[in-house]
Write a protein that holds these residues in place. Structure first.
Motif, short mmCIF file in Angstrom:
data_model
loop_
_atom_site.label_atom_id
_atom_site.label_comp_id
_atom_site.label_asym_id
_atom_site.label_seq_id
_atom_site.Cartn_x
_atom_site.Cartn_y
_atom_site.Cartn_z
N PHE A 90 0.85 -1.18 0.00
CA PHE A 90 0.00 0.00 0.00
C PHE A 90 0.89 1.23 0.00
CE2 PHE A 90 -3.03 3.02 1.84
CZ PHE A 90 -4.18 2.70 1.16
N PRO A 91 0.55 2.29 -0.76
CA PRO A 91 1.43 3.47 -0.83
C PRO A 91 1.51 4.21 0.49
CG PRO A 91 -0.65 3.93 -1.90
CD PRO A 91 -0.66 2.46 -1.59
N SER A 92 2.63 4.86 0.71
CA SER A 92 2.81 5.61 1.96
C SER A 92 2.04 6.92 1.95
CB SER A 92 4.30 5.89 2.19
OG SER A 92 4.83 6.65 1.12
N SER A 93 1.62 7.37 0.77
CA SER A 93 0.81 8.59 0.66
C SER A 93 -0.07 8.45 -0.57
CB SER A 93 1.69 9.82 0.53
OG SER A 93 0.92 11.00 0.37
N TYR A 94 -1.31 8.92 -0.48
CA TYR A 94 -2.21 8.83 -1.63
C TYR A 94 -3.21 9.98 -1.60
CZ TYR A 94 -5.23 6.55 1.88
OH TYR A 94 -5.96 6.27 3.01
N SER A 95 -3.72 10.29 -2.79
CA SER A 95 -4.70 11.37 -2.95
C SER A 95 -5.76 10.90 -3.93
CB SER A 95 -4.03 12.64 -3.49
OG SER A 95 -3.01 13.10 -2.62
N VAL A 96 -6.94 11.45 -3.81
CA VAL A 96 -8.03 11.08 -4.71
C VAL A 96 -8.94 12.29 -4.90
CG1 VAL A 96 -9.40 10.16 -2.79
CG2 VAL A 96 -9.97 9.49 -5.11
N VAL A 97 -9.41 12.48 -6.13
CA VAL A 97 -10.36 13.55 -6.45
C VAL A 97 -11.52 12.93 -7.21
CG1 VAL A 97 -10.75 15.66 -7.78
CG2 VAL A 97 -8.61 15.36 -6.51
N TYR A 98 -12.73 13.24 -6.80
CA TYR A 98 -13.93 12.79 -7.48
C TYR A 98 -14.61 13.98 -8.15
CZ TYR A 98 -13.91 8.30 -4.91
OH TYR A 98 -13.58 7.07 -4.40
N ILE A 99 -15.04 13.78 -9.39
CA ILE A 99 -15.87 14.77 -10.10
C ILE A 99 -17.19 14.08 -10.40
CG2 ILE A 99 -16.10 16.23 -12.15
CD1 ILE A 99 -13.04 16.19 -12.40
N SER A 100 -18.29 14.65 -9.94
CA SER A 100 -19.58 13.98 -10.10
C SER A 100 -20.62 14.92 -10.68
CB SER A 100 -20.07 13.44 -8.75
OG SER A 100 -20.33 14.50 -7.85
N PHE A 101 -21.56 14.33 -11.38
CA PHE A 101 -22.65 15.11 -11.97
C PHE A 101 -23.80 14.17 -12.30
CE2 PHE A 101 -19.78 13.73 -15.29
CZ PHE A 101 -20.59 13.26 -16.30
N GLU A 102 -24.96 14.74 -12.53
CA GLU A 102 -26.13 13.97 -12.96
C GLU A 102 -26.51 14.41 -14.37
OE1 GLU A 102 -29.27 14.24 -10.12
OE2 GLU A 102 -28.18 13.08 -8.60
N ALA A 103 -26.85 13.41 -15.20
CA ALA A 103 -27.18 13.70 -16.59
C ALA A 103 -27.99 12.54 -17.16
CB ALA A 103 -25.91 13.92 -17.41
N PRO A 104 -28.78 12.80 -18.21
CA PRO A 104 -29.41 11.68 -18.92
C PRO A 104 -28.34 10.91 -19.69
CG PRO A 104 -29.82 13.75 -20.06
CD PRO A 104 -29.15 14.11 -18.77
N GLY A 105 -28.59 9.66 -19.93
CA GLY A 105 -27.62 8.87 -20.68
C GLY A 105 -27.67 7.41 -20.31
N SER A 106 -26.62 6.71 -20.65
CA SER A 106 -26.52 5.27 -20.44
C SER A 106 -25.64 4.96 -19.23
CB SER A 106 -25.92 4.61 -21.69
OG SER A 106 -25.59 3.26 -21.44
N LEU A 107 -25.96 3.88 -18.55
CA LEU A 107 -25.13 3.42 -17.44
C LEU A 107 -23.87 2.73 -17.93
CD1 LEU A 107 -27.85 1.97 -15.02
CD2 LEU A 107 -26.65 4.16 -14.82
N SER A 108 -23.79 2.46 -19.22
CA SER A 108 -22.65 1.74 -19.77
C SER A 108 -21.68 2.65 -20.52
CB SER A 108 -23.12 0.64 -20.72
OG SER A 108 -23.87 1.17 -21.80
N GLU A 109 -21.94 3.95 -20.55
CA GLU A 109 -21.06 4.87 -21.27
C GLU A 109 -21.02 6.21 -20.56
OE1 GLU A 109 -20.29 6.63 -25.80
OE2 GLU A 109 -22.03 5.37 -25.37
N LEU A 110 -19.83 6.75 -20.41
CA LEU A 110 -19.67 8.07 -19.80
C LEU A 110 -20.14 9.14 -20.78
CD1 LEU A 110 -18.47 9.73 -17.41
CD2 LEU A 110 -16.32 9.78 -18.70
N PRO A 111 -21.07 9.99 -20.37
CA PRO A 111 -21.57 11.01 -21.30
C PRO A 111 -20.54 12.12 -21.55
CG PRO A 111 -22.56 11.33 -19.14
CD PRO A 111 -21.76 10.04 -19.08
N VAL A 112 -20.65 12.76 -22.69
CA VAL A 112 -19.82 13.90 -23.01
C VAL A 112 -20.70 15.14 -23.05
CG1 VAL A 112 -18.18 12.50 -24.31
CG2 VAL A 112 -20.11 13.55 -25.50
N GLY A 113 -20.05 16.30 -22.95
CA GLY A 113 -20.81 17.55 -22.99
C GLY A 113 -20.19 18.59 -22.10
N THR A 114 -20.89 19.70 -21.96
CA THR A 114 -20.46 20.81 -21.12
C THR A 114 -21.42 20.94 -19.94
OG1 THR A 114 -19.48 22.01 -22.98
CG2 THR A 114 -20.02 23.30 -21.02
#
Length: 220
Positions: A90-114
């Motif tokens: 396991f690493p001695s130091s770690y970082s994580v960033v989450y970017i989240s949003f809600e949109a219409p689309g498919s559960l099997s593909e990440l949507p694109v857009g602005t």
């Protein structure tokens, strides 16, 4: 609450990893740029703590209102690969960033857009260690942040936030006014893998921090 859907999933898995790890050697390079074909990265220095996020996943689940909840997960090490037995320590130091949003689309593909600033969220932990999984900083996007733009060319995605105002605070001072800010350009180009299905699911508040203790800038 703005960050109710983040991080308990990561902390729970991290706790299991720390318990099972044979050592805490860090096998991550502190650099920038691409690590291979289709593998991009984002390198940031926040409050004097530098990390490169070069393990990127996405997950999705129904929101119940005709849209889906999508989450981009940027990590300084591959926790999914670790859980699958791909890493010996396991690493001695770690970082994580989450970017989240809600949109219409498919559960099997990440949507694109602005996506305009108030339609998505950025949250994360920065500089966590096996001895301090609360991390050196909690981070969040600030009001001076621009739009989130997601495009796709071939198998590669480009994810841009320009500018991204990062507000960060010491977890020991959560609930107070002792927070800082820095402005960066978030620019990632590379492949984004679907998170393993068994890791998908709704997260809960950051760490063990109760909602009533979260600083005002998180309660938007």
């Amino acid at each position: 609450m703005k960050i109710d859907r983040f991080f308990s999933r990561f902390f729970l898995v991290a706790a299991v990893c720390v318990f099972c790890a044979c050592s805490s050697d860090d096998d991550e390079d502190d650099g920038s740029g691409s690590g291979g074909s289709g593998k991009g990265s984002v390198t940031l220095n926040i409050g004097g703590v530098k990390a490169t996020l070069d393990n990127v996943y996405w997950m999705a689940e129904p929101s119940g209102d005709g849209t889906n909840y999508y989450e981009l997960q940027y990590m300084s090490f591959d926790i999914y690969d670790f859980m699958a037995g791909g890493h010996s320590s396991f690493p001695s130091s770690y970082s994580v960033v989450y970017i989240s949003f809600e949109a219409p689309g498919s559960l099997s593909e990440l949507p694109v857009g602005t996506f305009i600033e108030d339609s998505y969220e950025v949250s994360g932990i920065w500089g966590a260690t096996p001895d301090n999984d609360d991390a050196r900083y909690y981070i969040e996007e600030g009001p001076a942040t621009g739009n989130l733009v997601i495009t796709k060319t071939g198998d590669n995605y480009t994810v841009t936030i320009d500018p991204l105002e990062i507000i960060y605070s010491d977890p020991d001072n959560v609930g107070g006014d002792d927070w800082m800010a820095t402005t960066v350009k978030w620019n990632y180009t590379g492949k984004i893998k679907k998170a393993p299905a068994e890791r998908n699911g709704v997260s809960k508040p950051v760490g063990n921090m109760p909602a009533s203790s979260q600083p005002a800038y998180l309660q938007r």
